[in-house]
Design an enzyme around this catalytic site. Structure first.
Site, PDB file in Angstrom:
ATOM      1  N   GLY A 152     -19.398  23.665  26.976  1.00  0.00           N
ATOM      2  CA  GLY A 152     -18.625  23.880  28.187  1.00  0.00           C
ATOM      3  C   GLY A 152     -17.147  23.639  27.940  1.00  0.00           C
ATOM      4  O   GLY A 152     -16.302  24.430  28.362  1.00  0.00           O
ATOM      5  N   ALA A 153     -16.841  22.552  27.241  1.00  0.00           N
ATOM      6  CA  ALA A 153     -15.452  22.212  26.957  1.00  0.00           C
ATOM      7  C   ALA A 153     -15.426  21.084  25.945  1.00  0.00           C
ATOM      8  O   ALA A 153     -16.447  20.471  25.641  1.00  0.00           O
ATOM      9  CB  ALA A 153     -14.727  21.801  28.242  1.00  0.00           C
ATOM     10  N   MET A 154     -14.218  20.795  25.436  1.00  0.00           N
ATOM     11  CA  MET A 154     -14.061  19.769  24.406  1.00  0.00           C
ATOM     12  C   MET A 154     -12.792  18.970  24.659  1.00  0.00           C
ATOM     13  O   MET A 154     -11.733  19.534  24.906  1.00  0.00           O
ATOM     14  CB  MET A 154     -14.020  20.441  23.026  1.00  0.00           C
ATOM     15  CG  MET A 154     -13.837  19.472  21.880  1.00  0.00           C
ATOM     16  SD  MET A 154     -15.180  18.269  21.810  1.00  0.00           S
ATOM     17  CE  MET A 154     -14.344  16.875  21.053  1.00  0.00           C
ATOM     18  N   GLU A 155     -12.913  17.649  24.562  1.00  0.00           N
ATOM     19  CA  GLU A 155     -11.876  16.731  25.004  1.00  0.00           C
ATOM     20  C   GLU A 155     -10.830  16.406  23.958  1.00  0.00           C
ATOM     21  O   GLU A 155     -10.191  15.342  24.012  1.00  0.00           O
ATOM     22  CB  GLU A 155     -12.527  15.418  25.469  1.00  0.00           C
ATOM     23  CG  GLU A 155     -13.141  14.552  24.360  1.00  0.00           C
ATOM     24  CD  GLU A 155     -14.606  14.817  24.079  1.00  0.00           C
ATOM     25  OE1 GLU A 155     -15.250  13.969  23.446  1.00  0.00           O
ATOM     26  OE2 GLU A 155     -15.106  15.885  24.496  1.00  0.00           O
ATOM     27  N   HIS A 164     -12.499  11.707  29.409  1.00  0.00           N
ATOM     28  CA  HIS A 164     -12.747  11.359  28.009  1.00  0.00           C
ATOM     29  C   HIS A 164     -11.510  10.764  27.334  1.00  0.00           C
ATOM     30  O   HIS A 164     -11.633  10.114  26.283  1.00  0.00           O
ATOM     31  CB  HIS A 164     -13.182  12.595  27.216  1.00  0.00           C
ATOM     32  CG  HIS A 164     -14.660  12.767  27.104  1.00  0.00           C
ATOM     33  ND1 HIS A 164     -15.503  11.753  26.731  1.00  0.00           N
ATOM     34  CD2 HIS A 164     -15.445  13.872  27.265  1.00  0.00           C
ATOM     35  CE1 HIS A 164     -16.752  12.209  26.687  1.00  0.00           C
ATOM     36  NE2 HIS A 164     -16.742  13.485  27.012  1.00  0.00           N
ATOM     37  N   HIS A 211     -14.360  15.738  33.733  1.00  0.00           N
ATOM     38  CA  HIS A 211     -15.124  15.138  32.634  1.00  0.00           C
ATOM     39  C   HIS A 211     -14.276  15.065  31.362  1.00  0.00           C
ATOM     40  O   HIS A 211     -14.173  14.011  30.723  1.00  0.00           O
ATOM     41  CB  HIS A 211     -16.391  15.954  32.389  1.00  0.00           C
ATOM     42  CG  HIS A 211     -17.243  15.444  31.274  1.00  0.00           C
ATOM     43  ND1 HIS A 211     -18.326  14.614  31.466  1.00  0.00           N
ATOM     44  CD2 HIS A 211     -17.180  15.649  29.926  1.00  0.00           C
ATOM     45  CE1 HIS A 211     -18.878  14.328  30.311  1.00  0.00           C
ATOM     46  NE2 HIS A 211     -18.204  14.941  29.351  1.00  0.00           N
ATOM     47  N   GLU A 212     -13.682  16.201  30.995  1.00  0.00           N
ATOM     48  CA  GLU A 212     -12.919  16.209  29.742  1.00  0.00           C
ATOM     49  C   GLU A 212     -11.663  15.352  29.854  1.00  0.00           C
ATOM     50  O   GLU A 212     -11.269  14.690  28.889  1.00  0.00           O
ATOM     51  CB  GLU A 212     -12.554  17.651  29.358  1.00  0.00           C
ATOM     52  CG  GLU A 212     -13.739  18.601  29.242  1.00  0.00           C
ATOM     53  CD  GLU A 212     -14.860  18.089  28.351  1.00  0.00           C
ATOM     54  OE1 GLU A 212     -14.588  17.342  27.392  1.00  0.00           O
ATOM     55  OE2 GLU A 212     -16.023  18.439  28.606  1.00  0.00           O
ATOM     56  N   GLU A 216     -20.509  10.030  26.170  1.00  0.00           N
ATOM     57  CA  GLU A 216     -20.963  11.110  27.048  1.00  0.00           C
ATOM     58  C   GLU A 216     -21.681  10.597  28.298  1.00  0.00           C
ATOM     59  O   GLU A 216     -21.432  11.067  29.397  1.00  0.00           O
ATOM     60  CB  GLU A 216     -21.844  12.089  26.272  1.00  0.00           C
ATOM     61  CG  GLU A 216     -21.105  12.848  25.179  1.00  0.00           C
ATOM     62  CD  GLU A 216     -19.933  13.668  25.676  1.00  0.00           C
ATOM     63  OE1 GLU A 216     -19.776  13.857  26.898  1.00  0.00           O
ATOM     64  OE2 GLU A 216     -19.138  14.116  24.822  1.00  0.00           O
TER      65      GLU A 216
END
Length: 885
Positions: free
Chosen positions: A267-270, A307, A303-304, A326
């Protein structure tokens, strides 16, 4: 068949790194047919590992080594050892500098790990072990370094050059190229590295932090998507403020960037300061994204961003600790979403998803603890257990310690471990130390797999006016362990009197009542709690707010469940009582179908839902949730042996009966809400989401009547809606109806209108893939030939193949096994292109033990065919081999 079995990695074998990397200096020369990566690593012996200078073993895959130097002295081939996965050199001193240059090929990288090209844009995905496909490195989360990155590329094709941290320099280069240098002042592991180069536009905004620092916010997208970023930007600013107010966490760089990418495995990356997102998790506008998509964007952006502290400033020591970041961050983003929308509805949605999917994972061959003991391929452990169950575990700590105690614990955790790579035990220790608590038994939630079962019985003594609840906990065997020790299970509960009022709760031995809703901790295999001063037999409301991720059983009658639906002060439990009533009624219908008897619906379900539908005081989103019958997937999960045909027949019969019985009330609600929608501009806020949710579930029931006025209303909504939520719902009910001409016309119009929007076309694919009308597989196979489908794009695979195999159970589980063969063929094909996506599509086949003997044989046969198909990736091999064990 593979020539050798991949290596199992065990938590017990963890060893600290022999060397550390204080500084990482990277230079990327991007070209269309290759990329050169120059890395300078300022390294030293890890003082925690003793004396001596052992060989330095660096990770590296699919790299062409051009040269390597140690302290400016170039090494000859005899001075180092090179394999397909490692570069080994011998340091001469405890502190040294290592330089390497490699050639890589992002343009042919279909696995989408490391550095790759997507739609003409260079981008990265390094978690979990993708950085080793960029350069030789200690690619593990406990090696943290300060990164400085210079990127050079053709200025016309790639005018935007981004990396982690803050920009410190840029300029033109020769031959029409240019360069930019970024510096990240914070220590980070390689998995948080990011690079983007492309022809991108950006939306920019500002945010003032609680210490009055001004942060620049930018969202980068391809030019055609520049009008779909505002919702993500608004969500980002909300999440930054919420994290300051709720957790005291302030952003630490001068700039925060998000980039939307079309080809992305997750979905995505932080990545620190430069989050890379799947475009589906960024782009949202009323005309092209549903309410659910808007809420998903809001949640993932949050969410990201969250993080930045729970994952970046404090990261994982090793990948077994993945839930440290997570699970904690999912808990944080769930709290944010609850505050932004309806807290009760958010909780209902989270639990429904957990029960249907994570409980199934817990009961399957890939079951593992929140902190697993071993794995073959870490990519397979980005699971619902790590994320969703991990979040529930954090939530239980919050329940046990209270809001103030939890905040004290999180503050201590961030303060104590800022800049460190730590473990789940460190998180628990901070919670204990901040509160003077003992969570040693509670930690079993991290080490024991499976979903605990909690059976509850009652006893009332009228003479003594005491009421006792006895709890018996157990946990089924899982592949890693048969015997389980008792968990700490926090049970939030209340007791209702005959009028539906909560009564004061005083446990035996207590001096006074402690409110009307309280938490008790079940810590033993069997435990009894006795309440005193209970004037008459009460009705228990158990596990309020779903206070623990367990399977609860209590012998409620259907009349008692109806009573709880009407009177329970806990919104979640009102919904859950309705779900339990629905399950009981549906299971009765399933048994009738299996016995060949006529299906007869218990009218108490009709009466209960009529009461809900007629309650004008209830939040409309809550009404919509209560009208939603348990899914076929959930009914499958709770079945000992899932009868696919009977489950489908029973649920469809119940839907038809409810539609007929409740037609007038549903029609009234639909017309009233649709009238408001027609006269109101689209707003992405909770009240509007709720109105459309009830309107659309009403339409899905009404269309079952086939009445001309409903068909006309559906077509009007499809044609006239100003938002994707209403338009897509109208399309879905047409696709699942017998009105073939209207269905074909709507699909044609939709595709023509949105053919240039990949994300909307994904929804078009999913609606058809999920249709339970006969001929599902043939439709999916035909759609794979559609120009908008791209087998190399993960979103397309998930939208079409994933939707069919995981949601369309009646068609996927066709008795002839055609659905199984189809999925196995695609997994074999995907294995060579993108192992991560291939392994994630396998989930439906891994549950083969859940079905009848004939289907078991067919599903197992396809798993065996995949295993024997040739050289499998470790991702696919692990899932298949464990499924057959």
């Amino acid at each position: 068949m593979r020539t050798e079995q991949p290596k199992m990695i065990y938590l017990k074998d963890y060893q600290a790194p022999e060397y550390l990397i204080d500084e990482t200096h990277l230079t990327f020369e991007l070209h269309d047919d290759h990329t050169l990566v120059h890395a300078q690593l300022v390294m030293r012996r890890n003082p925690a590992c003793g004396a001596g200078l052992p060989p330095l073993v660096l990770d590296g895959q699919q790299l062409e080594l051009l040269n390597v130097s140690l302290d400016d002295a170039e090494l000859a081939a005899a001075d180092y050892t090179l394999t397909d996965s490692h570069l080994t050199v011998q340091p001469k001193a405890a502190a040294f500098t290592l330089d390497t240059s490699v050639r890589i090929h992002p343009e042919t990288n279909t696995a989408l790990e490391g550095l790759y090209k997507s739609s003409g844009m260079f981008c990265t995905q390094c978690e979990a072990e993708g950085f080793r496909k960029i350069t030789y490195y200690l690619d593990r989360p406990d090696v943290m370094s300060k990164f400085t990155t210079t990127v050079s590329a053709d200025q016309h094709a790639y005018p935007v050059l981004l990396s982690n941290g803050n920009p410190i320099a840029s300029g033109p280069d020769e031959d029409g190229r240019h360069w930019a240098t970024w510096e990240d002042p914070f220590m980070k592991p390689a998995y948080l590295f990011a690079l983007v180069a492309g022809d991108l536009w950006c939306v920019e905004d500002k945010f003032t932090t609680m210490s009055e620092r001004e942060v620049t916010l930018r969202i980068y997208v391809e030019p055609e998507n520049i009008d779909k970023c505002q919702h993500a930007m608004t969500s980002l600013k909300k999440s930054m403020r919420w994290d300051e107010e709720t957790y005291g966490r302030e952003y630490d760089l001068d700039i925060f960037m998000i980039v939307a990418v079309n080809d992305f495995n997750m979905g995505a990356m932080e990545n620190k300061g430069l989050n890379i997102f799947n475009s589906s998790a960024v782009l949202a506008r009323a005309e092209t994204a549903t309410d659910a998509a808007h809420q998903r964007v809001e949640a993932i952006v949050a969410h990201e961003y969250f993080h930045n502290w729970s994952g970046n400033r404090v990261t994982c020591r090793d990948w077994f600790q993945l839930s440290l970041k997570e699970g904690f961050t999912v808990y944080r983003d769930s709290g944010f979403s609850a505050d932004m929308n309806s807290a009760t509805v958010k909780r209902i949605q989270d639990v429904a998803y957990l029960r249907t999917h994570q409980f199934a994972e817990d009961a399957g061959p890939m079951a593992h603890a929140v902190r697993p003991d071993s794995f073959i391929e870490i990519s397979n452990f980005y699971t619902l257990t790590v994320y969703e169950k991990g979040s529930e575990v954090v939530g239980m700590i919050h329940t046990l310690l209270g809001a103030e105690g939890f905040r004290k614990g999180s503050d201590l955790y961030f303060e104590r471990h800022d800049g460190q790579a730590v473990t789940c035990d460190d998180f628990i220790k901070a919670m204990e130390d901040a509160n003077g608590a003992d969570l040693s038994q509670f930690k079993r939630w991290y080490s024991q797999a499976g979903t605990p079962r909690l059976a509850v019985s009652e006893s009332y003594d009228a003479a003594a006016k005491t009421y006792s609840l006895t709890f018996r906990q157990s946990c089924p065997a899982t592949p890693d362990k048969v015997e389980k020790l008792p968990f700490v299970i926090p049970v939030a509960l209340g007791l209702l009197d005959a009028n539906g009022q909560d009564i004061p709760l005083r446990l035996q031995g207590e001096a006074a009542a402690a409110g009307t809703s309280r938490v008790i901790s079940v810590t033993e295999a069997e435990q009894t709690f006795t309440f005193v001063d209970v004037a008459a037999q009460p009705l228990p409301s158990l596990l309020r707010g779903f206070s623990a991720p367990v399977k609860l059983s209590f012998p409620y009658s259907r009349d008692q469940l109806m009573f709880l639906m009407q009177h329970d002060s806990d919104g979640f439990n009102r919904w859950d009582a309705g779900q339990q009533l629905s399950v009981a009624v549906l299971q009765e219908l399933i048994a009738q179908h299996q016995a060949g008897r006529p299906l007869v619906l218990d009218q108490r379900l009709v009466k209960a839902l009529a009461s809900v539908l007629g309650n004008a005081q209830l939040d409309q989103a809550m009404v919509a949730e209560m009208l939603s019958l348990p899914s076929e997937a959930y009914l499958t999960e709770i079945s000992e042996v899932a009868d696919v045909d009977a489950i489908h027949a029973a649920r469809e019969f119940a839907r038809q009966q409810l539609a007929d019985s409740l037609f007038d009330a549903l029609w009234q609600r639909y017309q009233a809400n649709r009238a408001i929608s027609r006269g109101t501009e689209y707003v992405a806020e909770a009240e509007h989401f709720a109105r459309r949710a009830l309107q659309n579930i009403a339409l899905s029931y009404l269309m079952l009547s086939g009445k001309p006025e409903v068909v006309a209303a559906t077509l009007e909504q499809f044609d006239a809606a100003d938002n994707m939520t209403e338009r897509l719902t109208a399309l879905a009910v047409l696709v699942n109806s017998d009105f073939s001409a209207e269905r074909a016309k709507a699909l044609e119009v939709f595709a023509e209108n949105f053919k240039d929007n990949p994300l909307v076309m994904d929804q078009w694919f999913s609606v058809q893939a999920g249709s339970t009308m006969p001929g599902g597989l043939a439709r999916v196979q035909a759609l794979m030939e559609h120009p908008a489908f791209n087998f190399k794009n993960p979103n397309k695979v998930r939208a079409l193949i994933g939707a069919f195999a995981q949601q369309n159970l009646i068609n996927f589980h066709a008795a002839d096994g055609s659905g199984y063969r189809f999925l196995a063929d695609l997994v074999i094909r995907l294995n060579a292109l993108n192992p991560q996506i291939a392994s994630r599509q396998l989930s439906p086949l891994t549950r083969w033990r859940k079905y009848d003997g004939a289907r078991q044989a067919l599903m197992k046969g396809e798993l065996e065919r995949i295993l024997a198909s040739g050289e499998l990736s470790s991702d696919v091999y692990e899932v298949v081999s464990k499924s057959l064990a």
